[in-house]
Design a protein around this motif. Structure first.
Motif, mmCIF file in Angstrom:
data_model
loop_
_atom_site.group_PDB
_atom_site.id
_atom_site.type_symbol
_atom_site.label_atom_id
_atom_site.label_comp_id
_atom_site.label_asym_id
_atom_site.label_seq_id
_atom_site.Cartn_x
_atom_site.Cartn_y
_atom_site.Cartn_z
ATOM 1 N N GLN A 1 0.749 -1.217 0.057
ATOM 2 C CA GLN A 1 0.289 -0.066 -0.019
ATOM 3 C C GLN A 1 0.875 1.259 0.027
ATOM 4 O O GLN A 1 2.008 1.352 0.686
ATOM 5 N N VAL A 2 0.560 2.169 -0.801
ATOM 6 C CA VAL A 2 1.333 3.580 -0.711
ATOM 7 C C VAL A 2 0.696 4.179 0.325
ATOM 8 O O VAL A 2 -0.337 4.444 0.457
ATOM 9 N N GLN A 3 1.687 5.070 0.739
ATOM 10 C CA GLN A 3 1.427 6.077 1.897
ATOM 11 C C GLN A 3 1.544 7.522 1.185
ATOM 12 O O GLN A 3 2.614 7.613 0.429
ATOM 13 N N LEU A 4 0.568 8.477 1.743
ATOM 14 C CA LEU A 4 0.751 9.903 0.869
ATOM 15 C C LEU A 4 0.935 10.908 1.923
ATOM 16 O O LEU A 4 0.284 10.796 2.919
ATOM 17 N N VAL A 5 1.698 11.832 1.929
ATOM 18 C CA VAL A 5 1.740 12.942 2.463
ATOM 19 C C VAL A 5 1.510 14.065 1.833
ATOM 20 O O VAL A 5 2.605 14.469 0.884
ATOM 21 N N ARG A 27 5.364 2.467 -1.906
ATOM 22 C CA ARG A 27 5.262 1.869 -3.256
ATOM 23 C C ARG A 27 5.480 3.123 -4.195
ATOM 24 O O ARG A 27 5.174 4.395 -3.776
ATOM 25 N N SER A 28 6.028 3.044 -5.493
ATOM 26 C CA SER A 28 5.875 4.038 -6.364
ATOM 27 C C SER A 28 4.654 4.607 -6.756
ATOM 28 O O SER A 28 3.469 3.785 -7.009
ATOM 29 N N CYS A 96 -4.693 14.643 -1.397
ATOM 30 C CA CYS A 96 -4.249 13.881 -2.573
ATOM 31 C C CYS A 96 -4.535 12.435 -2.405
ATOM 32 O O CYS A 96 -4.736 11.751 -1.219
ATOM 33 N N ALA A 97 -4.851 11.583 -3.397
ATOM 34 C CA ALA A 97 -5.178 10.295 -3.455
ATOM 35 C C ALA A 97 -4.656 9.537 -4.732
ATOM 36 O O ALA A 97 -4.475 10.066 -5.692
ATOM 37 N N ALA A 98 -4.521 8.238 -4.363
ATOM 38 C CA ALA A 98 -3.991 7.154 -5.434
ATOM 39 C C ALA A 98 -4.851 6.161 -5.752
ATOM 40 O O ALA A 98 -5.511 5.479 -4.701
ATOM 41 N N GLY A 99 -5.205 5.797 -7.023
ATOM 42 C CA GLY A 99 -5.924 4.666 -7.210
ATOM 43 C C GLY A 99 -5.600 4.160 -8.470
ATOM 44 O O GLY A 99 -4.866 4.769 -9.276
ATOM 45 N N LEU A 107 -14.610 7.730 -4.410
ATOM 46 C CA LEU A 107 -14.823 6.280 -4.052
ATOM 47 C C LEU A 107 -13.805 5.380 -4.926
ATOM 48 O O LEU A 107 -13.624 4.274 -4.532
ATOM 49 N N SER A 108 -13.149 5.908 -6.024
ATOM 50 C CA SER A 108 -11.991 5.274 -6.661
ATOM 51 C C SER A 108 -10.816 5.204 -6.448
ATOM 52 O O SER A 108 -10.148 4.536 -6.788
ATOM 53 N N TYR A 109 -10.667 5.839 -5.305
ATOM 54 C CA TYR A 109 -9.306 6.113 -4.797
ATOM 55 C C TYR A 109 -9.201 5.389 -3.300
ATOM 56 O O TYR A 109 -10.001 5.566 -2.528
ATOM 57 N N ASP A 110 -8.067 4.549 -3.509
ATOM 58 C CA ASP A 110 -7.880 3.570 -2.213
ATOM 59 C C ASP A 110 -6.943 4.317 -0.941
ATOM 60 O O ASP A 110 -7.125 3.907 0.106
ATOM 61 N N ALA A 111 -5.897 5.168 -1.428
ATOM 62 C CA ALA A 111 -4.921 5.659 -0.538
ATOM 63 C C ALA A 111 -5.140 7.027 -0.667
ATOM 64 O O ALA A 111 -5.181 8.012 -1.531
ATOM 65 N N TRP A 112 -5.095 7.609 0.839
ATOM 66 C CA TRP A 112 -5.311 9.171 0.920
ATOM 67 C C TRP A 112 -4.251 9.609 1.919
ATOM 68 O O TRP A 112 -3.793 8.954 2.754
ATOM 69 N N GLY A 113 -3.895 10.835 1.675
ATOM 70 C CA GLY A 113 -2.893 11.597 2.727
ATOM 71 C C GLY A 113 -4.016 12.024 3.961
ATOM 72 O O GLY A 113 -5.222 12.058 3.673
ATOM 73 N N GLN A 114 -3.142 12.874 4.520
ATOM 74 C CA GLN A 114 -4.080 13.505 5.847
ATOM 75 C C GLN A 114 -4.668 14.871 5.439
ATOM 76 O O GLN A 114 -5.392 15.484 6.270
#
Length: 122
Positions: A1-5, A27-28, A96-99, A107-114
């Motif tokens: 899982q990617v972590q976002l900041v 993750r990249s 920001c969010a990644a999906g 709803l299509s994005y799985d990883a979110w920043g704070q």
């Protein structure tokens, strides 16, 4: 899982500029579509812009088109949002969010920043 900041938020006068950055770890980020969303208290999270994994495609909400620019630095594993000609109605927490899906829906994005606060004073 990617972590976002996210970083780069702050207080700016109307007409000014800010540059938000989304940094990834774990993750990249280059394998994901990345979106920026914003939210104000009492309202739903709102789509702002997104960029495809290849950076070939970008898409913007009508309210920000021509003023905000999303870009990706593949080498640095980051996605940025350049915000120009800011208005008071741009005030919000920006996420920001990644999906894996090319979509404007949160709803299509799985990883979110704070999130990072952007405040535009008039």
């Amino acid at each position: 899982q990617v972590q976002l900041v996210e970083s780069g938020g702050g207080l700016v006068q109307a007409g000014g500029s800010l540059r938000l950055s989304c940094a990834a770890s774990g993750r990249s980020l280059n394998r994901y579509h990345v979106g920026w969303f914003r939210q104000v208290p009492g309202k739903e999270r709102e789509f702002v812009a997104h960029i495809s994994a290849s950076s070939f495609s970008t898409d913007y909400a009508d309210s920000v088109k021509g003023r905000l620019t999303i870009s990706r630095d593949h080498a640095k594993n980051t996605v940025s949002l350049q915000m120009n000609s800011l208005k008071s109605e741009d005030t919000a927490v920006y996420y920001c969010a990644a999906g894996n899906a090319w979509s404007r829906s949160s709803l299509s994005y799985d990883a979110w920043g704070q999130g990072t606060q952007v405040t535009v004073s008039s």
